[in-house]
Write a protein that holds these residues in place. Structure first.
Motif, short mmCIF file in Angstrom:
data_model
loop_
_atom_site.label_atom_id
_atom_site.label_comp_id
_atom_site.label_asym_id
_atom_site.label_seq_id
_atom_site.Cartn_x
_atom_site.Cartn_y
_atom_site.Cartn_z
N LYS A 142 0.82 -1.21 0.00
CA LYS A 142 0.00 0.00 0.00
C LYS A 142 0.86 1.26 0.00
O LYS A 142 0.55 2.24 -0.69
N ASP A 143 1.95 1.22 0.75
CA ASP A 143 2.82 2.40 0.86
C ASP A 143 3.71 2.60 -0.36
O ASP A 143 4.19 3.71 -0.59
N SER A 144 3.92 1.54 -1.14
CA SER A 144 4.95 1.58 -2.18
C SER A 144 4.41 1.57 -3.61
O SER A 144 5.19 1.76 -4.55
N THR A 145 3.12 1.34 -3.79
CA THR A 145 2.57 1.28 -5.15
C THR A 145 1.29 2.11 -5.23
O THR A 145 0.64 2.37 -4.21
N PRO A 146 0.90 2.52 -6.44
CA PRO A 146 -0.36 3.27 -6.59
C PRO A 146 -1.54 2.42 -6.16
O PRO A 146 -1.50 1.19 -6.21
N ARG A 147 -2.63 3.08 -5.75
CA ARG A 147 -3.81 2.37 -5.28
C ARG A 147 -4.94 2.54 -6.29
O ARG A 147 -5.15 3.63 -6.84
N SER A 166 -1.21 -0.63 -15.73
CA SER A 166 0.05 -0.09 -15.22
C SER A 166 0.15 -0.29 -13.70
O SER A 166 1.21 -0.69 -13.18
N ILE A 167 -0.94 -0.01 -12.98
CA ILE A 167 -0.94 -0.20 -11.53
C ILE A 167 -0.71 -1.68 -11.20
O ILE A 167 0.07 -2.01 -10.29
N LYS A 170 2.95 -2.67 -11.61
CA LYS A 170 3.77 -2.14 -10.52
C LYS A 170 3.59 -2.97 -9.25
O LYS A 170 4.56 -3.21 -8.51
N LYS A 171 2.38 -3.43 -8.98
CA LYS A 171 2.14 -4.24 -7.80
C LYS A 171 2.82 -5.60 -7.93
O LYS A 171 3.43 -6.11 -6.96
N VAL A 172 2.73 -6.21 -9.10
CA VAL A 172 3.39 -7.50 -9.32
C VAL A 172 4.90 -7.36 -9.21
O VAL A 172 5.58 -8.21 -8.60
N ASP A 173 5.45 -6.32 -9.79
CA ASP A 173 6.90 -6.09 -9.72
C ASP A 173 7.35 -5.88 -8.28
O ASP A 173 8.38 -6.44 -7.85
N LEU A 197 -3.76 -10.48 -6.48
CA LEU A 197 -3.42 -9.35 -7.35
C LEU A 197 -4.07 -9.51 -8.72
O LEU A 197 -4.59 -8.55 -9.29
N LYS A 198 -4.06 -10.73 -9.24
CA LYS A 198 -4.65 -10.98 -10.56
C LYS A 198 -6.16 -10.74 -10.55
O LYS A 198 -6.70 -10.05 -11.43
N TYR A 199 -6.84 -11.25 -9.54
CA TYR A 199 -8.30 -11.09 -9.49
C TYR A 199 -8.69 -9.63 -9.22
O TYR A 199 -9.70 -9.15 -9.75
N SER A 200 -7.90 -8.92 -8.41
CA SER A 200 -8.18 -7.50 -8.18
C SER A 200 -8.07 -6.71 -9.47
O SER A 200 -8.87 -5.81 -9.75
N HIS A 201 -7.09 -7.05 -10.27
CA HIS A 201 -6.89 -6.38 -11.57
C HIS A 201 -8.10 -6.60 -12.47
O HIS A 201 -8.62 -5.65 -13.09
#
Length: 513
Positions: A142-147, A166-167, A170-173, A197-201
């Motif tokens: 949460k602190d390191s990637t866009p929300r 793009s978001i 960045k989360k996967v990376d 992460l995949k399902y949220s996307h």
């Protein structure tokens, strides 16, 4: 810290997400005897006020609304102990608190029989002890990637997709680097996070964020993806390719039962069944669409996934107003009761009971707030729906919700004209056209273009449509939408077939006494 806490004499208060209903209406049996493991949450603080309003949200719980589980707790000195007893598989828990000088939260994956040790220090949550790297991952993410909540749809769906993609990248990376940096080897943790992460996307793609909620936070609004596509592509020659937009996704990506403990899996499954896996063209939230979605669920998933997917299907249709009419209420009640027979030990029993209670108490007449909805006529007059009803009695009425930017709405207005005229004469049907345009000039312009197809007298613009009591009462989230009323202005069907489906539509009209 661990030694100090375990030497305390404490009383642990157990709580569960799955409260039983005490309602007196017909109940669905709930005898879930599945053994549930515990998670112990132990904390210490430098701000005792932070323990007064501490809470735990189980983001992957049985509850279809993600289970707001607020526990009783035992506080001794600067320490607190809480216990959760509803854990069957790894779950995502959200721990939050606030006081006069403190407001923070942390999210972590908890496994059955875990002990989570946290600390509130210098106005921040942090998790200590064994597996701290895993437990602190979501806060670091949460602190390191866009929300996603800060990423609104701005009028171009493909540009919105580009930002969502793009978001996600960045989360996967960040996750891959985090795992390497902390030498995390837990396969269950890696699979849980990657899948989440995949399902949220996918969910972000199919349910665009259109509703502002605060300075920079956006929520999924009432406009669904297909409504947005209608708006954008109504004047374009090219077609929108849904498969390219969603990506390489198939129904097989949603067959792993263990992923039911991931909240984003459940959210994405429900919206993709409705908007992608079911390719039927039935009206949204109609009986036919319900049965089509049910068929997708019944034919493709195991019992455990079907149990959730069908409960979600029933819940979403209820929220959208299905069952709140004479022609759908019996069908919907039967579907809910059939669900109870098929899943007698369902963890979603309370949601089904609540829906039955609401259906049993629904009033088929418009409430005063809806009747007093302000409408603007083509001639600039302001009047209410109740005043329109009072102009003529003993007529069947059809309310047609449409907009200037909605091609299917306009197509229906044009191709069903002769059928509408015939019903007006033979069955004494009055048609009332309510535009949900936000731009009065665009409504008037399109109305002039459709002058030969529309009844000028009964054309109106819903004033302040976003806050309209009528739109809220009827749960109008997508158009075209047709509501059929009997001669007593009771709702016969609040989401009828399109008039172009003349046989089905006429059958409904003929059934009205």
């Amino acid at each position: 810290m661990r030694k100090i806490i375990f030497n305390l004499v404490i009383v642990i208060v157990v709580f569960s997400c799955n409260n039983k209903s005490n309602s007196s209406h017909q109940k669905i049996k709930d005898t879930n005897n599945v053994k549930k493991e515990k998670v112990l949450i132990i904390g210490k603080t430098d701000d005792l006020g932070a323990f007064k309003y501490i809470s735990v949200l189980n983001a992957s719980s049985a509850s279809l609304n993600h289970g707001n589980c607020i526990t009783d707790r035992k506080v001794i000195g600067d320490s607190i102990v809480m216990e959760i007893d509803s854990i069957l598989e790894p779950q995502l828990l959200h721990l939050s608190s606030w006081s006069k000088d403190f407001k923070d939260s942390t999210t972590f994956m908890a496994k059955p029989n875990d002990t989570i040790i946290f600390e509130i220090k210098n106005k921040r949550f942090s998790i200590k002890g064994e597996n701290a790297a895993e437990h602190n991952f979501y806060s670091s993410l949460k602190d390191s990637t866009p929300r996603y909540m800060h990423n609104p749809y701005k009028g171009n769906i493909l540009e919105y997709k580009s930002r969502v993609d793009s978001i996600y990248r960045k989360k996967v990376d960040f996750f891959n680097k985090y795992v390497r940096r902390h030498n995390i080897t837990s396969k269950s943790f890696v699979d849980f996070v990657e899948s989440g992460l995949k399902y949220s996307h996918l969910y972000e793609l199919i349910i665009p964020r259109t509703k502002k909620n605060g300075d920079s936070v956006y929520l999924a609004g009432p406009e669904e993806l297909f409504t947005i596509i209608q708006k954008e592509y109504s004047s374009k020659e090219q077609l929108f390719n849904l498969k390219d937009y969603i990506g390489d996704i198939s129904i097989d990506d949603f067959k792993d039962e263990s992923h039911l403990s991931i909240g984003s899996f459940k959210s994405a499954l429900s919206v993709l069944v409705r908007n992608y896996f079911d390719a039927s063209d039935h009206p949204s939230y109609s009986k036919e669409k319900f049965l089509a979605e049910k068929a997708v669920i019944e034919h493709n998933f195991s019992k455990k996934i079907k149990e959730y997917a069908m409960a979600s299907l029933i819940t979403v249709y209820h929220w959208r107003g299905f069952g709140h009419s004479k022609q759908s209420v019996s069908f919907f009640k039967n579907e809910i009761n059939d669900y109870g027979k098929q899943y007698p030990n369902s963890m979603y029993t309370k949601e089904m009971e609540d829906i039955l209670e609401d259906l049993n108490s629904f009033d088929l007449k418009f409430p005063g707030s809806a009747l007093n909805t302000k409408l603007l006529s083509k001639y600039g007059d302001t009047l209410t729906l109740g005043e329109i009803f009072n102009r003529s009695n003993k007529r069947i009425r059809v309310i047609d919700f449409w907009a200037s930017w909605c091609p299917p709405c306009i197509s229906e207005i044009q191709k069903a004209q002769n059928f509408r005229d015939k019903l007006s004469v033979e069955n004494n049907v009055e048609w009332i056209y309510l535009s949900i345009d936000e731009d009065e000039k665009k409504w008037l312009k399109k109305s002039e273009e459709l002058e030969s197809y529309l009844n000028v007298r009964n054309q109106y613009l819903v004033i302040n449509v976003t806050n309209s009591p009528l739109v809220r009462y009827l749960k109008v989230h997508s158009i075209p939408r047709y509501i059929i009323l009997n001669k007593q202005n009771e709702i016969v069907l609040n989401n009828s077939p399109h008039p172009s489906d003349s046989i089905a539509f006429k059958r409904i009209i003929n059934s009205i006494e």
